[in-house]
Each structure stands twice: as C-alpha cells, then as structure tokens.
Design a protein around this motif. Structure first.
Motif, PDB file in Angstrom:
ATOM      1  N   TYR A   1       7.168  11.402  -2.479  1.00 46.09           N
ATOM      2  CA  TYR A   1       8.529  11.140  -2.964  1.00 46.09           C
ATOM      3  C   TYR A   1       9.531  11.965  -2.164  1.00 46.09           C
ATOM      4  O   TYR A   1      10.594  11.485  -1.803  1.00 46.09           O
ATOM      5  CB  TYR A   1       8.651  11.511  -4.452  1.00 46.09           C
ATOM      6  CG  TYR A   1       7.879  10.600  -5.391  1.00 46.09           C
ATOM      7  CD1 TYR A   1       8.490   9.515  -5.991  1.00 46.09           C
ATOM      8  CD2 TYR A   1       6.538  10.856  -5.679  1.00 46.09           C
ATOM      9  CE1 TYR A   1       7.794   8.691  -6.858  1.00 46.09           C
ATOM     10  CE2 TYR A   1       5.821  10.038  -6.540  1.00 46.09           C
ATOM     11  CZ  TYR A   1       6.454   8.959  -7.134  1.00 46.09           C
ATOM     12  OH  TYR A   1       5.763   8.160  -7.990  1.00 46.09           O
ATOM     13  N   LYS A   2       9.151  13.194  -1.909  1.00 42.07           N
ATOM     14  CA  LYS A   2      10.037  14.107  -1.166  1.00 42.07           C
ATOM     15  C   LYS A   2      10.314  13.570   0.245  1.00 42.07           C
ATOM     16  O   LYS A   2      11.455  13.594   0.714  1.00 42.07           O
ATOM     17  CB  LYS A   2       9.401  15.497  -1.085  1.00 42.07           C
ATOM     18  CG  LYS A   2      10.264  16.531  -0.371  1.00 42.07           C
ATOM     19  CD  LYS A   2       9.648  17.918  -0.466  1.00 42.07           C
ATOM     20  CE  LYS A   2      10.235  18.862   0.574  1.00 42.07           C
ATOM     21  NZ  LYS A   2      11.700  18.958   0.526  1.00 42.07           N
TER      22      LYS A   2
ATOM     23  N   ALA B   1      10.270  10.460   1.212  1.00 44.51           N
ATOM     24  CA  ALA B   1      11.165   9.299   1.107  1.00 44.51           C
ATOM     25  C   ALA B   1      12.602   9.727   0.801  1.00 44.51           C
ATOM     26  O   ALA B   1      13.552   9.209   1.386  1.00 44.51           O
ATOM     27  CB  ALA B   1      10.647   8.350   0.028  1.00 44.51           C
ATOM     28  N   ILE B   2      12.733  10.702  -0.099  1.00 46.44           N
ATOM     29  CA  ILE B   2      14.068  11.197  -0.474  1.00 46.44           C
ATOM     30  C   ILE B   2      14.741  11.813   0.740  1.00 46.44           C
ATOM     31  O   ILE B   2      15.896  11.529   1.042  1.00 46.44           O
ATOM     32  CB  ILE B   2      13.946  12.283  -1.593  1.00 46.44           C
ATOM     33  CG1 ILE B   2      13.523  11.662  -2.912  1.00 46.44           C
ATOM     34  CG2 ILE B   2      15.234  13.085  -1.742  1.00 46.44           C
ATOM     35  CD1 ILE B   2      14.636  11.067  -3.717  1.00 46.44           C
TER      36      ILE B   2
END
Lengths: 249, 306
Positions: free
Chosen positions: A50-51, A53-54
């Motif tokens: 997720y990190k 992608a963020i």
C-alpha cells in the motif's frame, strides 16, 4: 433507624442479586507510542504494498511553485495562494456568484511550502482532511461577527476581494469587492464545512442555512494547479495587505 | 515516559478506609480475583505510518506497526485483554483517500481488535464505502443509537456485544454522534440518529438485567465535553445508572488521567480518551472479585451515600 433500613434493603438486594462477580479496582493510564517504540514486522509487511502505491500517487508532480510560501498571520503567501485558488475555481470552473471565500488558519496544516515541484502529496499535506466546500448567505451584521472572530484570532486566509484592518482584536475598515461592508446587505460566501459547522470557534455559523457543494477543498486546489499547468502557468503568490494589523491604542 | 497514574475507585478506597479488616494483600487469593486489561484507541484517522519526521509537533509518533508491537507485548504479559476502538478510523492520510479504509480494517483485524464503534468520519466514503471495507474487518461494529433499519448498515452493526472472560461478563454498547451538520446527508443516507442518553439507559439496563453483565462499557464517539449543549461523555456518565466505563473519542482529548463522574445511582463512572492518530494507547486494568463477598462492597457504597 436509617442505618437499619439501609441494612435490610441491602441484605435483600444482595440475596436477590444473581451475579456474584463485580469489579473492585481500576487503574487507567494512556501509554505513548513514541519514536522509540519498536515496530511489529508483520504489520509493516501488510503496509508495504500500500505504501509503495501511495508513494507513487503522492509523488506525481502537478505543477511548479515559483517561490517559497509560508503560513503566517495576519496574512501570508500560503494563505493568499490557497484563498485565491478557491475563489478563482468557484467563480470560473463552478460558475458560482460568491462575494468572498475564506479558510480557517488551523485548516492549513503546514507552515511552509518549498519552491519548485508541487506534488499531489504536498497538497495532501497542506490539507489532509476531506473538508468539503459549503456556500452560505448572511447579512452584513453576521459577516462583521465573522470578521471580528477572524481578527481576534489574528487573521485567517481570505480571498483577495476582502480587505480589513485588525484593531484591538476587531475588524475595522472592512471592504468587500471595493465597497464598505453594508450591515444590511446579504452576502454569499464559501468556506469549509468544518468552519460552517461551528469549527474554529464559529458556533455562530452553525444555524445558518448552507449548501454543501460535495466538493473537497483539496480537490479544488489539485484541479486548479493541474489546469494552470496545462495552460503553461506556474504558481505564484504575493502579499497585498488584505488583512492589516494596526497598532493597538 | 510511561507515567503511571494509579486511580483507585472510590468504591475500593472507601472500603479500605472503613473496614480495616479487609487485607490489602487481598489479591493474593488469586482464585477470587480476575484481572482484565482493556486497551483502546480512538480517532486513529488513517494514521497507518508514524507522523513524518519533519520537525512538526507529532513527528515520529504513532503508527500501526508500533501500536501492534505494544499490544502484542501487553498480550504476552496479561491473560485477559480486550481491544476496542471508539471511531473515526477513517480519514486523515492519503491511505484513506486512495484505498478507502481497506488497510485500516486489515491492520485492526491483524491486531485482533475485539470491537469498534463508528465515528462521523467513518461515513466519509458513504454507507457503500463503509460496507465495502467492513468486509476486511474480523471484529464487530457496535452502535446503539443509529437506526439503520432502512439501509445496508443494519447487516453489519450490532446494538450490543458481550464477552465472558474467566467468569466475568463484560457488556458493551456504542454511541455515535449526531450526523446532521457533521456529515453530508448524501453519505449517511437513511441512518437516523437517536437520543444517545435514552439509548444508553435502555441498553445498559438490558446488559445488566437481561444479559447479567458484571461490567458495562460504552464505546462513545460523542466527545468528552462541550461548552455548547451537545451531548458529551460527561453528560452521559451523569445520566446513566449502570455504565462503568466510557471509552471516548471525537474531541481528540489527550487525557492525563481519567475523568470520574457520579452516575444516577451515585456510583463512579470512568471516562477515558486516548488523544488521536494512535499517538496514545489507552489502557484500563480492572480487577474483579468473584464469589459471595458482594455485600461488603454494596455496604461501602451505601455508607458513602449516608
């Protein structure tokens, strides 16, 4: 006598009570998760994709800032930049006829923005919460109350069509669109739902009718910067003494 | 760093003061006592990673991986642990804006949260958005004062929950804040806010009299206290009869020590709130006494009234 009555009542209560477990002691403390606290690797592993992608999304460059901006009172380059973007975007893209717009000082979450590339993440840092834009109308008398509140708080980011002085914590010499504030006139203005709902000490706005545009402040900034970049414009700001501090008597 | 604030209940204190016959080493009789540790967070606001190290006030603080490590360490030392959240799980970092709360739910499930209540910001992606993410949660959401009978939330929200731990029965209800004005109507849809105090008195009574709970906890997103007439945790504490502990949220209050208010029966209600953003982990250690010694405590309580 009273004691005896108590005793009997209690005795009855005790024998009729079915639960036989009860709390006898309590200790409450709030523990701080400071920078020295160790981290759970398993949790970091879940976060990792997720990190990535963020970080990718937040690192997208959407424009260029020609100068460093800072947040100050009574007015500031950062505050004026944000306020004018809001006003421009509502007037041009959304065709709204509003007299002025404002944001609360505390709603701007960074103290400075460096010159150079503007990333999506930078705008998220400035405005992390999804505050949406609300349009409301009020007479000049309430506008005076609102500006007095802003003055007492040292000055907030307001759009360029407002001008006033802060004198003894009050707003004086108020001009809106180059005309003195008319206490009997109806004004239409835009602000965040947070402030409209009474945030930042604005409980006097709570009961007013409003229209929530369902549009995030942050998205307005992102759209504005993207649009101007497409038009070949870079971002800039200046101080114009829209809110001026005059000496106390 | 972890300054311990030891807070004796007035119940216990008055017992000791009145009856010196009760040994202070009473806890030595292990079979008679059950210790329960309640951990809680509120208003974590999608703070997945610690605050960035940018020199700002909260730099380096908070973060899910740290919280998980702290919880794990407490679980390794304490036999009975319950972990709760008092709402506003969503909103505040791009993790929410981009993934809609999926990661927040997954991490809370991994940390083995036992229950949470809904905050106003948990409506920020609408009912549909919440429904989409709640699939990633393996813990229940408890809200006792939202009538959701007309929408999908009715399938995922509970009015109350109970836990039986070592013979001690814990009852939990949850209270949400008035949504009108805080959340656009388009997001909360047909959810109807109900009077939190009326609902609280109904459900606390149910938990005590029907469910035979030994201890009643409220997960509240009402807010700690207000200058206006909005209903607060303090109002709640004063208006109820059986609620023992209120784990609050919404006002992002960093409490140095719990607030203690007397309820309608003159008994203490403890209110705690753990700031926001997962900077703090709230911890409540409770000692329960089993068996037939109830009378002495009832007695002490009434001595206090007298």
């Amino acid at each position: 006598m009273i004691r005896i009555t108590y005793f009997i009542t209690l005795f009855i209560f005790t024998i009729s009570c079915k639960t036989s477990t009860y709390w006898t002691d309590i200790n409450i403390e709030n523990q701080r998760l400071d920078i020295y606290q160790t981290e759970e690797e398993q949790i970091k592993d879940i976060i990792e994709p997720y990190k990535i992608a963020i970080d990718k999304e937040m690192n997208e460059v959407i424009g260029t800032l020609e100068m460093e901006l800072s947040k100050q009172r009574p007015e500031s380059t950062l505050g004026n930049w944000l306020s004018d973007m809001l006003q421009d975007e509502l007037e041009t893209t959304h065709n709204l006829d509003i007299d002025f717009s404002l944001q609360n000082h505390g709603g701007v979450r960074v103290n400075s923005v460096a010159a150079g590339a503007i990333t999506v993440g930078k705008i998220y840092e400035i405005m992390p919460f999804d505050n949406s834009i609300v349009v409301m109308s009020a007479d000049g008398e309430l506008v005076k109350v609102l500006f007095d509140h802003i003055a007492a708080d040292g000055g907030w980011p307001v759009s360029r069509n407002i001008e006033f002085q802060i004198q003894n914590d009050k707003a004086t010499s108020i001009m809106i669109n180059d005309e003195p504030l008319d206490l009997n006139k109806e004004y239409t203005f835009a602000l965040s739902d947070y402030v409209a709902n009474g945030g930042s000490g604005c409980s006097f706005l709570k009961e007013l009718e409003r229209e929530n545009l369902g549009l995030y402040l942050r998205d307005v900034f992102l759209n504005h910067i993207r649009r101007e970049t497409d038009e070949g414009k870079s971002q800039n700001s200046h101080l114009d003494q829209r809110i001026k501090l005059t000496d106390h008597e | 760093m972890n300054r311990r604030i030891f807070c004796k209940s007035t119940l216990f204190a008055s017992t000791v003061a009145t009856f010196n016959t009760i040994p202070l080493s009473a806890y030595a009789y292990k079979d008679d006592f059950v210790k329960l540790t309640i951990l809680h967070t509120n208003d974590v606001h999608s703070r997945i990673e610690p605050f960035p190290m940018d020199g700002s006030r909260n730099a380096g603080q908070g973060g899910a991986a740290k919280r998980a490590a702290m919880i794990k360490s407490i679980r390794s030392k304490e036999k009975n642990v319950l972990l709760f959240d008092s709402g506003d799980i969503f909103q505040g970092t791009p993790y929410f804006n981009v993934f809609g709360g999926e990661l927040e739910m997954k991490l809370m499930s991994e940390m083995k949260y036992d229950a949470a209540t809904m905050g106003n910001h948990d409506f920020d992606a609408g009912i549909e958005g919440f429904m989409k993410q709640v699939k990633h949660a393996n813990f229940p959401f408890i809200v006792s004062n939202y009538d959701v009978s007309e929408n999908e939330l009715s399938t995922v929200l509970s009015k109350i929950k109970t836990w039986e731990i070592d013979g001690v029965k814990i009852g939990v209800y949850g209270l949400g804040i008035a949504l009108d004005g805080l959340v656009p109507k388009s997001l909360y849809g047909s959810t109807i806010y109900q009077d939190p105090i009326e609902r609280a008195t109904k459900y606390e009574s149910h938990l005590i009299h029907e469910e035979k709970c030994d201890y009643v906890i409220c997960l509240s997103h009402l807010g700690y206290k207000y200058n206006s007439d909005s209903v607060s945790d303090i109002d709640l504490a004063k208006s109820t009869k059986y609620t023992n502990l209120i784990l609050g949220g919404h006002t992002h209050t960093f409490m140095r020590e719990p607030d203690v208010q007397n309820n309608q029966n003159g008994n203490p209600v403890y209110i705690n709130q753990a700031g926001w953003a997962g900077i703090l982990l709230g911890r409540v250690d409770l000692m329960f006494e089993k068996g037939r010694k109830k009378r002495k405590n009832i007695w002490s309580r009434n001595l206090k009234i007298e």
